[in-house]
Design a protein around this motif. Structure first.
Motif, PDB file in Angstrom:
ATOM      1  N   MET A   1      43.025  19.430   6.276  1.00 49.59           N
ATOM      2  CA  MET A   1      43.681  20.721   6.341  1.00 49.59           C
ATOM      3  C   MET A   1      42.910  21.649   7.270  1.00 49.59           C
ATOM      4  SD  MET A   1      44.971  21.913   2.659  1.00 49.59           S
ATOM      5  CE  MET A   1      46.541  22.598   2.980  1.00 49.59           C
ATOM      6  N   ASN A   2      43.628  22.609   7.731  1.00 49.10           N
ATOM      7  CA  ASN A   2      43.064  23.593   8.643  1.00 49.10           C
ATOM      8  C   ASN A   2      42.281  24.642   7.832  1.00 49.10           C
ATOM      9  OD1 ASN A   2      42.522  25.238  10.745  1.00 49.10           O
ATOM     10  ND2 ASN A   2      44.654  25.665  11.290  1.00 49.10           N
ATOM     11  N   PRO A   3      41.029  24.983   8.218  1.00 51.42           N
ATOM     12  CA  PRO A   3      40.243  25.975   7.457  1.00 51.42           C
ATOM     13  C   PRO A   3      40.868  27.370   7.474  1.00 51.42           C
ATOM     14  CG  PRO A   3      38.897  24.908   9.162  1.00 51.42           C
ATOM     15  CD  PRO A   3      40.268  24.365   9.281  1.00 51.42           C
ATOM     16  N   VAL A   4      41.672  27.682   8.497  1.00 54.77           N
ATOM     17  CA  VAL A   4      42.315  28.991   8.564  1.00 54.77           C
ATOM     18  C   VAL A   4      43.350  29.138   7.445  1.00 54.77           C
ATOM     19  CG1 VAL A   4      43.727  30.509  10.012  1.00 54.77           C
ATOM     20  CG2 VAL A   4      41.908  29.148  11.040  1.00 54.77           C
ATOM     21  N   THR A   5      44.013  28.082   7.060  1.00 55.18           N
ATOM     22  CA  THR A   5      45.013  28.160   5.989  1.00 55.18           C
ATOM     23  C   THR A   5      44.339  28.283   4.617  1.00 55.18           C
ATOM     24  OG1 THR A   5      45.144  25.748   5.877  1.00 55.18           O
ATOM     25  CG2 THR A   5      46.756  26.886   7.276  1.00 55.18           C
ATOM     26  N   LEU A   6      43.113  27.795   4.489  1.00 54.15           N
ATOM     27  CA  LEU A   6      42.398  27.891   3.215  1.00 54.15           C
ATOM     28  C   LEU A   6      41.708  29.244   3.021  1.00 54.15           C
ATOM     29  CD1 LEU A   6      40.718  24.385   3.000  1.00 54.15           C
ATOM     30  CD2 LEU A   6      42.683  25.211   1.731  1.00 54.15           C
ATOM     31  N   LEU A   7      41.525  29.994   4.087  1.00 53.55           N
ATOM     32  CA  LEU A   7      40.811  31.256   4.032  1.00 53.55           C
ATOM     33  C   LEU A   7      41.421  32.267   3.045  1.00 53.55           C
ATOM     34  CD1 LEU A   7      38.405  32.824   5.169  1.00 53.55           C
ATOM     35  CD2 LEU A   7      39.935  33.698   6.939  1.00 53.55           C
ATOM     36  N   PRO A   8      42.753  32.479   3.012  1.00 52.56           N
ATOM     37  CA  PRO A   8      43.312  33.424   2.019  1.00 52.56           C
ATOM     38  C   PRO A   8      43.041  32.994   0.578  1.00 52.56           C
ATOM     39  CG  PRO A   8      44.926  32.967   3.713  1.00 52.56           C
ATOM     40  CD  PRO A   8      43.789  32.035   3.954  1.00 52.56           C
ATOM     41  N   PHE A   9      43.075  31.701   0.316  1.00 50.93           N
ATOM     42  CA  PHE A   9      42.817  31.220  -1.047  1.00 50.93           C
ATOM     43  C   PHE A   9      41.357  31.442  -1.437  1.00 50.93           C
ATOM     44  CE2 PHE A   9      46.500  28.596   0.217  1.00 50.93           C
ATOM     45  CZ  PHE A   9      47.375  29.030  -0.771  1.00 50.93           C
ATOM     46  N   ILE A  10      40.455  31.236  -0.505  1.00 54.16           N
ATOM     47  CA  ILE A  10      39.037  31.442  -0.769  1.00 54.16           C
ATOM     48  C   ILE A  10      38.757  32.923  -1.046  1.00 54.16           C
ATOM     49  CG2 ILE A  10      36.725  31.312   0.249  1.00 54.16           C
ATOM     50  CD1 ILE A  10      37.721  28.788   1.750  1.00 54.16           C
ATOM     51  N   VAL A  11      39.353  33.812  -0.260  1.00 50.30           N
ATOM     52  CA  VAL A  11      39.184  35.256  -0.461  1.00 50.30           C
ATOM     53  C   VAL A  11      39.758  35.672  -1.816  1.00 50.30           C
ATOM     54  CG1 VAL A  11      39.887  37.533   0.385  1.00 50.30           C
ATOM     55  CG2 VAL A  11      39.108  35.780   1.992  1.00 50.30           C
ATOM     56  N   LEU A  12      40.902  35.138  -2.186  1.00 51.83           N
ATOM     57  CA  LEU A  12      41.535  35.461  -3.466  1.00 51.83           C
ATOM     58  C   LEU A  12      40.669  35.008  -4.632  1.00 51.83           C
ATOM     59  CD1 LEU A  12      44.035  36.598  -4.897  1.00 51.83           C
ATOM     60  CD2 LEU A  12      44.990  34.290  -4.817  1.00 51.83           C
ATOM     61  N   ILE A  13      40.133  33.810  -4.552  1.00 48.95           N
ATOM     62  CA  ILE A  13      39.275  33.296  -5.621  1.00 48.95           C
ATOM     63  C   ILE A  13      37.994  34.119  -5.715  1.00 48.95           C
ATOM     64  CG2 ILE A  13      37.864  31.303  -6.308  1.00 48.95           C
ATOM     65  CD1 ILE A  13      40.154  29.539  -5.188  1.00 48.95           C
ATOM     66  N   GLY A  14      37.428  34.502  -4.590  1.00 52.22           N
ATOM     67  CA  GLY A  14      36.224  35.340  -4.593  1.00 52.22           C
ATOM     68  C   GLY A  14      36.485  36.703  -5.216  1.00 52.22           C
ATOM     69  N   ALA A  15      37.612  37.314  -4.896  1.00 48.91           N
ATOM     70  CA  ALA A  15      37.959  38.615  -5.465  1.00 48.91           C
ATOM     71  C   ALA A  15      38.153  38.508  -6.974  1.00 48.91           C
ATOM     72  CB  ALA A  15      39.214  39.168  -4.804  1.00 48.91           C
ATOM     73  N   MET A  16      38.809  37.466  -7.444  1.00 45.52           N
ATOM     74  CA  MET A  16      39.004  37.265  -8.883  1.00 45.52           C
ATOM     75  C   MET A  16      37.660  37.078  -9.593  1.00 45.52           C
ATOM     76  SD  MET A  16      42.509  34.958  -8.901  1.00 45.52           S
ATOM     77  CE  MET A  16      41.974  34.067 -10.292  1.00 45.52           C
ATOM     78  N   PHE A  17      36.750  36.349  -8.954  1.00 43.71           N
ATOM     79  CA  PHE A  17      35.424  36.136  -9.537  1.00 43.71           C
ATOM     80  C   PHE A  17      34.678  37.463  -9.685  1.00 43.71           C
ATOM     81  CE2 PHE A  17      30.859  35.480  -8.761  1.00 43.71           C
ATOM     82  CZ  PHE A  17      30.549  34.755  -9.902  1.00 43.71           C
ATOM     83  N   LEU A  18      34.720  38.302  -8.649  1.00 47.78           N
ATOM     84  CA  LEU A  18      34.021  39.579  -8.702  1.00 47.78           C
ATOM     85  C   LEU A  18      34.612  40.509  -9.752  1.00 47.78           C
ATOM     86  CD1 LEU A  18      33.395  40.244  -4.911  1.00 47.78           C
ATOM     87  CD2 LEU A  18      31.729  39.555  -6.637  1.00 47.78           C
ATOM     88  N   MET A  19      35.936  40.513  -9.880  1.00 46.65           N
ATOM     89  CA  MET A  19      36.576  41.389 -10.873  1.00 46.65           C
ATOM     90  C   MET A  19      36.245  40.949 -12.292  1.00 46.65           C
ATOM     91  SD  MET A  19      40.288  42.498  -9.361  1.00 46.65           S
ATOM     92  CE  MET A  19      40.857  40.898  -8.884  1.00 46.65           C
ATOM     93  N   THR A  20      36.292  39.660 -12.565  1.00 49.72           N
ATOM     94  CA  THR A  20      35.997  39.185 -13.920  1.00 49.72           C
ATOM     95  C   THR A  20      34.522  39.378 -14.249  1.00 49.72           C
ATOM     96  OG1 THR A  20      35.717  36.930 -13.115  1.00 49.72           O
ATOM     97  CG2 THR A  20      37.898  37.535 -13.965  1.00 49.72           C
ATOM     98  N   ARG A  21      33.649  39.257 -13.256  1.00 48.38           N
ATOM     99  CA  ARG A  21      32.224  39.439 -13.490  1.00 48.38           C
ATOM    100  C   ARG A  21      31.912  40.883 -13.889  1.00 48.38           C
ATOM    101  NH1 ARG A  21      28.042  38.754  -8.726  1.00 48.38           N
ATOM    102  NH2 ARG A  21      26.786  40.471  -9.450  1.00 48.38           N
ATOM    103  N   SER A  22      32.517  41.866 -13.204  1.00 43.71           N
ATOM    104  CA  SER A  22      32.285  43.266 -13.558  1.00 43.71           C
ATOM    105  C   SER A  22      32.890  43.603 -14.917  1.00 43.71           C
ATOM    106  CB  SER A  22      32.828  44.197 -12.478  1.00 43.71           C
ATOM    107  OG  SER A  22      34.226  44.107 -12.413  1.00 43.71           O
ATOM    108  N   ALA A  23      34.031  43.016 -15.239  1.00 42.47           N
ATOM    109  CA  ALA A  23      34.639  43.254 -16.548  1.00 42.47           C
ATOM    110  C   ALA A  23      33.774  42.677 -17.663  1.00 42.47           C
ATOM    111  CB  ALA A  23      36.032  42.648 -16.598  1.00 42.47           C
ATOM    112  N   LYS A  24      33.196  41.513 -17.430  1.00 38.92           N
ATOM    113  CA  LYS A  24      32.316  40.913 -18.438  1.00 38.92           C
ATOM    114  C   LYS A  24      31.061  41.755 -18.631  1.00 38.92           C
ATOM    115  CE  LYS A  24      33.693  36.093 -18.052  1.00 38.92           C
ATOM    116  NZ  LYS A  24      33.268  34.734 -17.694  1.00 38.92           N
ATOM    117  N   LYS A  25      30.540  42.338 -17.562  1.00 36.25           N
ATOM    118  CA  LYS A  25      29.364  43.212 -17.682  1.00 36.25           C
ATOM    119  C   LYS A  25      29.694  44.447 -18.511  1.00 36.25           C
ATOM    120  CE  LYS A  25      26.670  42.103 -13.570  1.00 36.25           C
ATOM    121  NZ  LYS A  25      26.116  42.645 -12.322  1.00 36.25           N
TER     122      LYS A  25
END
Length: 165
Positions: A1-25
């Protein structure tokens, strides 16, 4: 697969991780605060009621909301544990630590008329303060006699009819 097509999914997963981490804190900090409660501590519930802790249980807290009035609350309903100085300032009105100007409870001090030191005619002030009656009142001397012609024209006509010629 092309890395450019995976970039939005990686950004979305990173944003979800940061939001859940701050909520857990935040959840961990709230749980820590609730676990530090002791009998005699002043608290504010999530509904905004101020009370004193009387007894602690596993999931509940016995609060004294007024002298002799007790209520059982869930520990999750405690919004903040207050230190003694803050609790006394809010509940009992102890203003020992206020810095700066005190804001009045009402706006009357903002709307009061402050008289200047200049010479002002007091009759003009009284006239401004007097209420004005806007209704039309006819006095005995102000009534004008009707014309005979106006009476003759109006005879035989109903309201809203006009002279048609």
């Amino acid at each position: 697969m092309n890395p450019v097509t995976l970039l939005p999914f990686i950004v979305l997963i990173g944003a979800m991780f940061l939001m859940t981490r701050s909520a857990k804190k935040k959840q961990a900090a709230a749980a820590q605060m609730r676990n530090e409660m002791q009998p005699g501590t002043g608290v504010r519930t999530i509904g905004g009621m101020y009370a004193t802790v009387k007894e602690l249980h596993d999931d509940t807290v016995l609060l004294e909301v007024a002298p002799g009035v007790h209520a059982i609350y869930a520990k999750n309903a405690i919004g903040a544990v207050l230190d003694d100085a803050e609790y006394n300032r809010i509940v009992h009105g102890d203003d020992d630590e206020l810095d700066g100007a005190v804001v009045p409870d009402d706006a009357s001090s903002l709307t009061e008329h402050v008289e200047a030191d200049t010479d002002v005619d007091t009759d003009a002030d009284d006239a401004d303060d007097a209420k004005i009656d806007l209704g039309k009142k006819a006095e005995a001397g102000d009534v004008e006699p009707k014309d005979a012609k106006a009476d003759e024209k109006s005879e035989g006509k109903a309201d809203g009819e006009a002279d048609a010629k």
